[in-house]
Enzyme design. Structure first.
Site, PDB file in Angstrom:
ATOM      1  N   GLY A  66      23.658  52.407  69.398  1.00 23.31           N
ATOM      2  CA  GLY A  66      24.840  52.256  70.248  1.00 23.31           C
ATOM      3  C   GLY A  66      24.517  52.368  71.724  1.00 23.31           C
ATOM      4  CB  CYS A  67      22.471  54.795  73.624  1.00 21.28           C
ATOM      5  SG  CYS A  67      23.413  56.247  73.089  1.00 21.28           S
ATOM      6  CB  THR A  68      19.842  50.143  72.608  1.00 26.54           C
ATOM      7  OG1 THR A  68      18.930  51.233  72.478  1.00 26.54           O
ATOM      8  CG2 THR A  68      19.096  48.887  73.027  1.00 26.54           C
ATOM      9  CB  ALA A 114      21.723  50.615  78.206  1.00 22.40           C
TER      10      ALA A 114
END
Length: 150
Positions: free
Chosen positions: A40-42, A45
């Site tokens: 999710g963070c990738t 970003a």
């Protein structure tokens, strides 16, 4: 953090330099994410990076913050070709100031972690909008739309 609050007086680390968050200028998007190089963070970003030029054209800065180290951020940025600034908050001062260091639960286990959240500060440095418990899909686009409406 409530509407009308100002950018907290905290210092984060960007590119191995201590930077007061308020010195990044306004309007400013500050998004918090749990961990570098997770699914999710990738995605989040990459979404903000894809729209970086549109945010810049609107005169809005963007910074992502997690408790990862500057070295982790450098590796994450290089691996995925990210163009947004990533700030390290290893000691959690920014997380506490924004109220995103919260109790979480996974598989019945409770632990402390970063709540995925985004804060949009207007040109005067006051909070114009906050998104808590963010779902990644379409989020960067929604933040851009709100930023353009400032």
């Amino acid at each position: 953090m409530d509407d009308g609050a100002t950018i907290p007086d905290v210092t984060v680390t960007i590119d191995a330099k201590a930077v007061p968050l308020a010195s990044l200028g306004a309007p400013l998007v500050v998004y918090f994410y749990p961990k570098d190089d997770t699914t999710g963070c990738t995605t989040e970003a990459k979404d903000f990076s894809t729209l970086a030029d549109a945010f810049a054209a609107a005169g809005v800065g963007v910074v992502g913050i997690s408790k990862d180290t500057p070295a982790s951020h450098a590796k994450f940025t290089a691996k995925h070709g990210l163009t947004v600034s990533l700030a390290s908050d290893v000691d959690g001062v920014a997380c506490e100031a924004f109220g995103v260091w919260v109790e979480k639960a996974m598989y019945g286990r409770k632990y402390m972690g970063i709540e995925r959240a985004t804060f949009l500060f207007g040109a005067d440095g006051t909070l114009a909008r906050a998104w808590r418990k963010v779902r990644v899909a379409g989020h960067a686009e929604a933040v851009l739309a709100a930023a353009k409406a400032l």
